[in-house]
Design an enzyme around this catalytic site. Structure first.
Site, PDB file in Angstrom:
ATOM      1  CG  ASP A 111      -1.083  16.812 -63.267  1.00 29.53           C
ATOM      2  OD1 ASP A 111       0.196  17.258 -63.092  1.00 29.53           O
ATOM      3  OD2 ASP A 111      -2.134  17.390 -62.946  1.00 29.53           O
TER       4      ASP A 111
ATOM      5  NE  ARG B 286      -3.652  14.459 -61.924  1.00 34.40           N
ATOM      6  CZ  ARG B 286      -3.433  14.231 -60.796  1.00 34.40           C
ATOM      7  NH1 ARG B 286      -3.508  13.170 -59.931  1.00 34.40           N
ATOM      8  NH2 ARG B 286      -2.599  15.288 -60.272  1.00 34.40           N
TER       9      ARG B 286
ATOM     10  NE  ARG C 210       4.758  13.431 -59.136  1.00 34.36           N
ATOM     11  CZ  ARG C 210       4.482  14.666 -58.819  1.00 34.36           C
ATOM     12  NH1 ARG C 210       4.592  15.003 -57.837  1.00 34.36           N
ATOM     13  NH2 ARG C 210       3.998  15.368 -59.575  1.00 34.36           N
TER      14      ARG C 210
ATOM     15  CG  HIS D  47       7.515  20.198 -59.953  1.00 33.66           C
ATOM     16  ND1 HIS D  47       7.905  18.617 -60.129  1.00 33.66           N
ATOM     17  CD2 HIS D  47       6.232  20.012 -60.214  1.00 33.66           C
ATOM     18  CE1 HIS D  47       6.563  18.086 -60.142  1.00 33.66           C
ATOM     19  NE2 HIS D  47       5.521  18.775 -60.263  1.00 33.66           N
TER      20      HIS D  47
ATOM     21  CG  HIS E 160       0.834  19.084 -52.764  1.00 30.32           C
ATOM     22  ND1 HIS E 160       1.791  18.461 -53.312  1.00 30.32           N
ATOM     23  CD2 HIS E 160      -0.005  19.193 -53.832  1.00 30.32           C
ATOM     24  CE1 HIS E 160       1.756  18.106 -54.622  1.00 30.32           C
ATOM     25  NE2 HIS E 160       0.656  18.517 -55.133  1.00 30.32           N
TER      26      HIS E 160
ATOM     27  CG  ASP F 232       2.769  22.352 -59.055  1.00 32.13           C
ATOM     28  OD1 ASP F 232       2.030  22.128 -59.357  1.00 32.13           O
ATOM     29  OD2 ASP F 232       3.757  21.723 -58.485  1.00 32.13           O
TER      30      ASP F 232
END
Length: 567
Positions: A114, A122, A183, A214, A226, A300
């Site tokens: 990502d 990352r 984002r 998404h 999450h 995801d």
């Protein structure tokens, strides 16, 4: 004679090709149908697994996942020490591809991460830190979105990462969204579509697989998937006008991969508590049949609470996701190697029991193999570690990133023209921020003190300490990070306001913070806390970079979409 035998062995090892791949000239000619016909069911299901592991080099766990589970795809994270430095990452991906080449078919890996830019990245140490999507949305230049994607793709490809789980195409229409925010490119579907389509073009032209996410749109939620299952209570028509518009745009322009969202949309599938990731009406009916999408569908993370807590845990949810139309099941290091192998075994068993058909599996595997062929993964498996420093984090890339950040800074409020700051030498500037900016400030004003606060919720003790420090200053510069979601930050700014000193707030993440302290003298949005955004924000505060950004979102009740002051 011994020498010739050794040479022959090395040639055989170095040029092993899968069944259906024939060496011709510079690389193998890949026959996807022939490869598929020669695969066992376990090998097919393995190609549908994207697995994760902990470690900065190949471990026994990832070796088992690639050989025993025959996983065809890997995801890398920084929190699991997969991505530490660019050179280390390149050695790791080379090692992973080497392990995959030793399996019966020797199929290459899709290796993903990502690297969205901004707050989600990352690879940071030694790499180019780019401003994120909302910063690009504030800059309003679609060409910049393509430029950022091309730069990111070059650096990912240099270290052996061939898929980026980006761009985010969620339309952030909910200021209380805890998981998307900056984002997203913004709240305007056309802006998101325009910049997103250019980003996809930038990735794919640079030979890195782009992954729009998404689907069907995570922008109008106030729950983090999450942690739970968000619900979007909109009509299908409303979804088509906002959430689905950017996805339709990139589908029409040839996006190769789309990631699903763990969100419940009753208007698209009214099955109680069913995430889109597990919904056949959404993934097959809407995405494939209505919207005409023929590329790869990837879930995801299946370990997120928005899906893992429903329908019998990850293994059974994975079966349901495949039945819904998913091609790749995304797993993470939060599952052990045994638990990830269990997911693959459960899908295999679902085929053997008749719950899933092998034809359904074949459709996904064919898409995966075609994509690996399209991006040259059968031939382009190893990267040159010695070349990484010349390709990653270069001065040229840093310069581009800085220019992108410079365009993004948005001046929202400037009472009595407090900005740009023009301080006398004896005036004391106090900085209270979760991120250090003093080094950038020093070149403009030396008489500066800085105090760091916790990024989320500063304690009452920290707040009192900040107030005592601020009493000694003439002007205050306060950094916030999504303050509207953290009461401690709001309490801090309000306590500082009571001192009656000129106060400038810089929002280093979500742009909505001023809702909670509208009386501050000046307010600036940086949309991120990476080094380039910190520098651009400081340069703007002191007049070295005139503010150019326009709000890509509405600040409810205060400032409209498109608002932005300048000097």
């Amino acid at each position: 004679m011994v020498v010739w035998v050794m040479v022959l062995v090395l040639i055989v090892i170095g040029f092993t090709t899968p069944a259906g791949a024939v060496n011709e000239g510079k690389g193998p000619k890949v026959n996807v149908n022939k490869i598929l016909k020669g695969m066992t069911l376990e090998e097919k299901v393995g190609q549908m697994m994207m697995v994760g592991f902990e470690g900065s080099e190949p471990t026994e766990d990832i070796r088992r996942l690639l050989t025993e589970a025959q996983a065809g795809n890997v995801i890398l994270f920084s929190y699991s020490d997969n991505v530490v430095t660019p050179e280390q990452t390149a050695r790791l991906t080379n090692g992973l591809q080497k392990i995959a080449s030793t399996t019966r078919l020797g199929l290459p890996l899709i290796i993903s991460t990502d690297q969205e830019g901004g707050v989600v990245a990352r690879m940071t140490t030694g790499a180019t830190e780019l401003p994120g999507n909302m910063a690009l949305g504030a800059g309003r230049k679609s060409a910049d979105a393509q430029r950022a994607a091309q730069l990111t793709a070059k650096e990912l490809k240099a270290v052996g990462i061939n898929m980026n789980l980006a761009p985010v195409l969620d339309v952030n229409v909910n200021p209380d969204n805890p998981v998307i925010g900056v984002r997203s490119y913004g709240e305007n579907p056309k802006l998101v579509a325009d910049l997103g389509a250019k980003a996809v073009k930038g990735y794919q032209k640079s030979r890195v697989i782009a992954t729009a996410k998404h689907f069907p749109g995570h922008g109008d939620t106030d729950v983090d998937s999450h942690l739970g299952l968000p619900v979007i209570d909109k009509s299908k028509e409303e979804m088509q006008e906002v959430e689905l518009l950017p996805f339709q745009r990139v589908i029409d322009e040839g996006i190769d991969a789309i990631m699903t969202a763990h969100i419940h949309v009753p208007a698209l599938d009214d099955t109680p508590e069913l995430p889109a990731t597990l919904s056949k009406p959404i993934l097959t009916g809407l995405l494939r049949e209505e919207m005409g999408y023929e590329g790869l569908i990837i879930t995801d993370s299946m370990t997120m609470a928005g899906v893992a807590d429903y329908f019998g845990g990850v293994p059974q949810a994975a079966v349901k996701a495949v039945d819904a139309g998913t091609d790749i099941i995304l797993l993470t290091p939060s599952l052990t190697a045994d638990e990830q192998i269990e997911v693959a075994d459960t899908v295999v068993e679902a085929v053997r029991s008749g719950e899933l058909s092998e034809k359904r599996i074949d459709r996904s595997v064919r898409r995966i193999l075609k994509l690996k062929k399209k991006y040259g993964l059968f031939t382009d498996r190893q990267v040159d570690v010695d070349q990484v420093k010349e390709r990653v984090g270069t001065p040229e890339h840093q310069q581009i990133a800085q220019k992108l950040a410079d365009c993004s800074i948005t001046l929202v409020k400037n009472k009595n023209n407090l900005l740009p700051l023009q301080l006398e030498k004896e005036q004391k500037l106090g900085i209270i921020s979760p991120y250090s900016i003093q080094d950038h400030v020093q070149k403009y004003h030396a008489n500066t003190s800085e105090m760091h606060i916790q990024p989320a919720n500063p304690s009452d003790e920290q707040i009192q300490e900040a107030v005592e420090m601020a009493k000694q200053q003439d002007v205050l510069l306060v950094g916030t990070q999504s303050a509207s979601q953290y009461s401690g930050q709001v309490k801090l700014v309000r306590a500082l306001e009571k001192l009656g000193k000129p106060i400038v707030v810089v929002a280093f993440r979500n742009p909505y913070d001023i809702q909670d302290f509208p009386q501050v003298d000046a307010y600036l949005n940086a949309y991120g806390f990476r080094s380039v955004s910190l520098k651009s924000a400081v340069d703007t505060l002191f007049g070295g970079n005139p503010p150019q950004g326009k709000l890509p979102v509405t600040i409810p009740g205060q400032y409209e979409y498109g608002h932005g002051l300048t000097y």
